[in-house]
Design a protein around this motif. Structure first.
Motif, PDB file in Angstrom:
ATOM      1  N   LEU A   1       8.441   5.828  15.907  1.00 60.72           N
ATOM      2  CA  LEU A   1       7.567   4.732  15.439  1.00 60.72           C
ATOM      3  C   LEU A   1       6.395   5.102  14.119  1.00 60.72           C
ATOM      4  N   ASN A   2       5.983   6.482  14.153  1.00 63.01           N
ATOM      5  CA  ASN A   2       5.188   6.733  12.921  1.00 63.01           C
ATOM      6  C   ASN A   2       5.816   6.787  11.632  1.00 63.01           C
ATOM      7  N   GLU A   3       7.462   6.702  11.443  1.00 67.17           N
ATOM      8  CA  GLU A   3       7.683   6.366  10.579  1.00 67.17           C
ATOM      9  C   GLU A   3       7.575   4.928   9.840  1.00 67.17           C
TER      10      GLU A   3
ATOM     11  N   PHE B   1       6.199   0.754   7.190  1.00 72.23           N
ATOM     12  CA  PHE B   1       5.286  -0.617   7.186  1.00 72.23           C
ATOM     13  C   PHE B   1       4.257  -0.636   5.928  1.00 72.23           C
ATOM     14  N   ARG B   2       3.389   0.237   6.405  1.00 76.72           N
ATOM     15  CA  ARG B   2       2.046   0.047   5.395  1.00 76.72           C
ATOM     16  C   ARG B   2       2.137   0.180   4.526  1.00 76.72           C
TER      17      ARG B   2
ATOM     18  N   LEU C   1       1.480  -2.719  -0.881  1.00 75.85           N
ATOM     19  CA  LEU C   1       2.732  -2.981  -2.254  1.00 75.85           C
ATOM     20  C   LEU C   1       2.278  -3.892  -2.823  1.00 75.85           C
ATOM     21  N   VAL C   2       2.097  -5.064  -1.852  1.00 78.47           N
ATOM     22  CA  VAL C   2       1.631  -6.691  -1.813  1.00 78.47           C
ATOM     23  C   VAL C   2       0.923  -6.543  -1.355  1.00 78.47           C
ATOM     24  N   SER C   3      -0.416  -5.716  -2.193  1.00 80.79           N
ATOM     25  CA  SER C   3      -1.313  -6.334  -1.472  1.00 80.79           C
ATOM     26  C   SER C   3      -1.852  -6.474  -0.371  1.00 80.79           C
ATOM     27  N   ALA C   4      -1.622  -6.707   0.964  1.00 78.36           N
ATOM     28  CA  ALA C   4      -2.199  -6.653   2.015  1.00 78.36           C
ATOM     29  C   ALA C   4      -2.966  -5.259   2.308  1.00 78.36           C
ATOM     30  N   LYS C   5      -3.646  -5.799   3.172  1.00 80.82           N
ATOM     31  CA  LYS C   5      -4.663  -4.452   3.864  1.00 80.82           C
ATOM     32  C   LYS C   5      -4.583  -3.738   5.215  1.00 80.82           C
TER      33      LYS C   5
ATOM     34  N   ALA D   1       6.333  -7.413  13.854  1.00 83.20           N
ATOM     35  CA  ALA D   1       6.160  -6.841  12.247  1.00 83.20           C
ATOM     36  C   ALA D   1       8.030  -6.080  11.682  1.00 83.20           C
ATOM     37  N   VAL D   2       8.311  -5.674  10.786  1.00 82.72           N
ATOM     38  CA  VAL D   2       9.055  -6.007   9.660  1.00 82.72           C
ATOM     39  C   VAL D   2       9.138  -4.552   8.763  1.00 82.72           C
ATOM     40  N   ALA D   3       9.112  -3.277   9.100  1.00 81.04           N
ATOM     41  CA  ALA D   3       8.957  -2.064   8.226  1.00 81.04           C
ATOM     42  C   ALA D   3       9.266  -2.390   7.015  1.00 81.04           C
TER      43      ALA D   3
END
Ligand code: SF4
Ligand code: SF4
Lengths: 213, 719
Positions: A3-5, A10-11, A16-20, A118-120
């Motif tokens: 999960l942490n990976e 995901f983060r 990379l596409v400017s999501a916060k 959500a997709v990592a």
């Protein structure tokens, strides 16, 4: 993948596409984050983005339909969750609505949703958008805040295939409108220069919520 | 949009496109940025495997379009969608116009759809008095300018921010600043106002998933979501080939498409619409939804042995991004509605044979598009097939027919070359000027100094030198395939091979019955002649005797290896000898690096050397690193040049048909060579040698051009 990976990936991909991307411990924290964000929208941004430009009379007229109060749209929430959220918003003088989004095409400040998955590998959130209000909330808003329960995070889109199909087909009885949302609305149509918010949100905020499994 | 009536007019268009400085700069910048972004997006992935998967799932769908259509229709109609199948573009337009009328529609909004461009839907709807507005920013811009797109993914890539600011000032009736961010915001507000009023939304679709009856749309701007949500009526116009069997197939394509198109991992929005969805302002709160599939020749293409591959296209636009000709002339001159390599082909099927006839000739056959294609389509081959089909329909020009006849008869061909050598005598004194072989018989003149025919072709020298490469107990038995240019113009490149193979245990043979590989006639659309010539060559070599067929000409090599089996296929079967022949073909640097193994101790070269990668070596024969290894092993310092894999502009007949384009490509190449500071530029194809040497000579440059064979021969320590 652990999960942490997955969370890290995901983060990384979303940023990379400017999501916060932020973490929240509870839904309440997510509401707080959202009203804070709404309040922090600076005075000049109070205007719906684009309305400060020189526009044709028709486009100007649409800008004027936006009420002076700030608005958050949070369609499709459970009743008790919505009232909890509404109490917070009321305290700050922010309008919280859950339906009738077509009346707000002039613009709303924030659309608030809870993602289905959500997709990592791509940093995407998956939203069953079969409700028209939910679709509009994620499109006509200036900012889209999406809560992602960590239990719904998957490594790849392929790992989600069965779930996606279930959301799309709904036993073959109901229609469905499913969306993968990755970052803000973007264009590079003028001189290949990236510009955000051409039709939809200018910002996407993702709140990762460590939910009970 | 292309409107040249014939090749002559088309050349005029090309000339003016070449003088469009802004477009050229923009496309140049893009051509350099694109490969970097793409490589980044694919990092850690096996690109070839992903592309093969796309090809596989597309092929599976193409093989059963009828069934997939039926299944889609059944599933979608069960959920309140009306599904139509239009045989022709006009029929599709009529269906959509009728839907508009039945629903009392006045204002229409569109999100991007290449299929709607294909049918010229907007014009059609406007004839019915409908107001149609494009919502994709680039599409809106070109719609306002009354132009066609110049790129499938970035339709307005040819325009500057200044032009857009002027346009928006005119449209809003208010002065706009020249600031991209602000211009985008203006579009946001202007188009938002349109959404409020629209009655009908028209979208395309990237996928139509049969198993679920869903359409899938990928966008970055998100306009498709508004177009399919706000208006009462939604019509999706979808090419039949967009049908996929399963959702999983569509997801496989999504793994490649955005990466290949824009270097994005995924687009901002991927939307799956299944059935007629909720709509607050609609009767019964349900969207009026129609899906119109367009055939327009697709189902018969699906059954055509060569053309079915065309239907794999996922419209990523990459074949334009890497095309050296597109980069120079832009989309208005490199396609009609569809742009780039795929555009050259689709123009023939969907728009105009006349336009296509000029367009397909403007392909230099560099193979860059084939290598990049998201679905592995052999675009350059199909471009030539379209040309051959057009010539078959309209009659072949006398000139290429004559060349075909000459090449079919080796003795006649070589005899003519020898005569031509005599005829050139008076010219030779002033830097030998003659035309490329075998195009010596062509009427059109070349535009730069080219070498003369050698006094003695390689075939006449062979008997004197062959003893040097006839060891008693050879390790390898190798046959040399010379191609006509090296045989008759650059015999020294072949002789150098004898220098480097001597004493290495290689028995080299030169079968005398070999002739021109036939590529030039294939390029000219003379498929029958090409087949006859290929047969001559395959019969000239006894396949069973040799371990390898060595060639120093990349154009020949790529063609022999890749195309001979296909060219010689008879009744769906590849002749065994043709396949054996093709399998044994090897380039010099690969032979040296992989078979003989280069030994730096054997060489003593010095100085800086750069390399130009011939199109048919890098992409035709998939040899990219070995020439670098050969240069390094020879003792020289290898200095790579920028864009070493981009075509030098030769392309055989091409350089005569489109001399201006050829010259521009050459100029770029020369500039990149000079920037390395190398004393020698090595390449591995006589065509490139000719082009680059001619260019350097005209510039008065001191940089020397050598074949890999010559560099190695010169650097080899003498015993
Ligand atoms: S082969 Fe080269 S010139 Fe021809 S279309 Fe493809 S990229 Fe362009
Ligand atoms: S032909 Fe290939 S590269 Fe060109 S647009 Fe289609 S899929 Fe992309």
């Amino acid at each position: 993948m652990q999960l942490n990976e997955m969370t890290d990936l995901f983060r990384q991909k979303a940023e990379l596409v400017s999501a916060k991307v932020s973490e929240v411990a509870s839904l309440k924290e997510a509401y707080e984050y959202t009203v804070d964000l709404c309040e922090k929208k600076e005075a000049c941004q109070l205007l719906v983005s684009g309305c400060e430009e020189n526009l044709s009379p028709k486009a100007e007229a649409l800008c004027e339909t936006k009420p002076t109060a700030r608005i958050i749209a949070a369609p499709g929430m459970r009743k008790n969750n919505f009232s909890e959220f509404k109490k917070l918003a009321d305290e700050r003088g922010i309008m919280l609505i859950e339906s009738g989004l077509r009346k707000h095409l002039g613009g709303i400040d924030i659309g608030f949703t809870i993602a289905d998955y959500a997709v990592a590998e791509t940093g995407s959130v998956v939203l069953d958008s079969s409700s028209e209000d939910l679709r509009l909330a994620t499109m006509v808003s200036e900012i889209h805040v999406a809560v992602v329960r960590k239990s719904t995070l998957r490594a790849t889109t392929n790992a989600l295939e069965a779930e996606l199909k279930a959301l799309m087909v709904k036993d073959g009885k109901a229609p469905s409108y499913l969306a993968f949302v990755t970052g803000a609305s973007r264009t590079a149509d003028i001189e290949r220069v990236l510009a955000l918010g051409v039709h939809g949100p200018l910002e996407l905020h993702v709140l990762l919520w460590e939910d009970k499994k | 949009m292309q409107d040249a009536k014939d090749l002559k007019e088309y050349r005029e268009h090309i000339k003016s496109a070449l003088s469009n400085d802004f477009q050229r700069q923009a496309l140049d910048k893009f051509a350099k940025a694109y490969p970097v972004g793409r490589a980044n997006a694919f990092k850690g992935h096996d690109v070839k495997a992903l592309i093969n998967e796309v090809a596989r799932v597309k092929d599976a769908g193409i093989a059963r379009l009828d069934e997939l259509y039926d299944e889609f229709k059944r599933k979608a109609e069960a959920l309140g969608v009306k599904v139509h199948l239009a045989k022709t573009a006009h029929e599709a337009n009529e269906i959509i116009a009728r839907i508009a009328q039945e629903n009392g529609v006045k204002k229409v909004l569109k999100s991007k759809s290449m299929t709607a461009e294909e049918t010229h839907l907007n014009d059609h709807l406007e004839k019915y008095g409908l107001e149609v507005t494009e919502t994709d920013l680039g599409e809106w811009i070109i719609q306002l300018r009354k132009e066609g797109p110049t790129h499938m993914v970035m339709p307005a890539i040819h325009l500057s921010r200044h032009q857009v600011a002027d346009l928006f000032s005119a449209v809003t009736g208010a002065a706009q600043e020249v600031d991209i961010d602000k211009l985008v915001k203006v579009a946001r507000r202007e188009l938002r106002a349109k959404y409020v009023e629209a009655d009908m939304g028209i979208s395309g679709a990237n996928f139509a998933v049969a198993e679920t009856g869903s359409i899938g749309i990928i966008t970055n701007e998100g306009n498709a979501r508004l177009v399919t949500t706000l208006p009462r009526v939604h019509v999706a116009l979808v090419g039949l080939e967009k049908l996929t069997t399963t959702l999983d197939d569509a997801l496989k394509i999504i793994r490649v498409l955005p990466k290949n198109a824009t270097g994005q991992n995924i687009t901002s929005y991927v939307t799956w619409i299944t059935g007629a969805n909720e709509c607050a302002t609609c009767p019964d709160q349900k969207k009026v939804m129609h899906v119109v599939f367009l055939d327009n020749g697709r189902s018969s293409m699906a059954k055509h042995e060569s053309y079915k591959e065309v239907l794999r296209c996922v419209r990523c636009g990459a074949c334009a991004n890497v095309c050296p000709v597109y980069r120079l002339v832009g989309g208005h001159e490199y396609g009609d509605v569809y742009i780039g390599a795929i555009g050259l082909i689709l123009t023939y099927f969907f728009h105009s044979k006349e336009k296509a006839k000029a367009l397909v000739q403007n392909c230099v056959n560099c193979q860059a598009c084939k290598e990049i294609c998201a679905s592995g389509i052999d675009l350059p081959r199909i471009i030539k097939e379209v040309y051959n089909d057009i010539l078959n329909e309209e009659g072949h020009p006398a000139e290429s027919k004559v060349l075909g006849l000459v090449l079919k008869n080796r003795a006649l061909f070589h005899g003519l070359l020898r005569t031509a050598k005599l005829a050139q005598k008076p010219l030779k004194a002033e830097q030998g000027y003659l035309r490329h072989l075998p195009l010596i018989f062509s009427k059109e003149h070349n535009f730069r100094a080219l070498p003369a025919i050698a006094d003695k072709p390689f075939r006449d020298r062979w008997n004197e030198i062959k003893h040097r490469v006839s060891p008693a107990n050879p390790r390898y038995k190798v046959a040399l395939f010379s191609g006509c240019v090296q045989d008759f113009v650059y015999p020294e490149q072949l002789e150098a091979v004898v220098d480097i193979l001597e004493g290495k245990g290689v028995q080299l043979d030169f079968p005398m019955a070999q002739t021109c590989c036939g590529l030039p006639v294939r390029m000219m659309g003379e498929f029958n002649a090409a087949k006859d010539v290929a047969e001559l060559n395959v019969n000239a070599f006894d396949q069973s005797k040799y371990d390898y067929v060595l060639t120093l000409c990349a154009s020949c090599g790529g063609y022999l290896k890749e195309m001979y089996p296909r060219v010689l296929t008879e009744g769906g079967k590849i002749p065994v000898k043709a396949q054996q022949f093709a399998d044994k073909v090897i380039s010099l640097s690969e032979f040296m690096a992989k078979v003989l193994k280069l030994d730096p101790a054997e060489y003593q070269g010095q100085g800086k050397v750069t390399f130009h990668s011939p199109c048919h070596l890098a992409r035709g024969m998939n040899v990219k690193e070995e020439p670098h290894e050969a240069i390094r092993a020879s003792g020289h310092e290898f200095v790579p040049m920028e864009e070493e894999h981009v075509c030098c502009g030769f392309g055989g007949t091409y350089s005569m048909k489109f001399p201006q384009v050829s010259k521009e490509l050459l100029d770029k190449k020369i500039a990149n060579i000079e920037a390395t500071g190398a004393e020698v530029i090595v390449t591995e194809c006589p065509g490139c040698t000719m082009q680059i040497r001619g260019g350097l000579h005209n510039k008065g440059s001191k940089v020397q051009v050598m074949h890999t064979s010559e560099l190695l021969a010169k650097a080899r320590k003498k015993k």
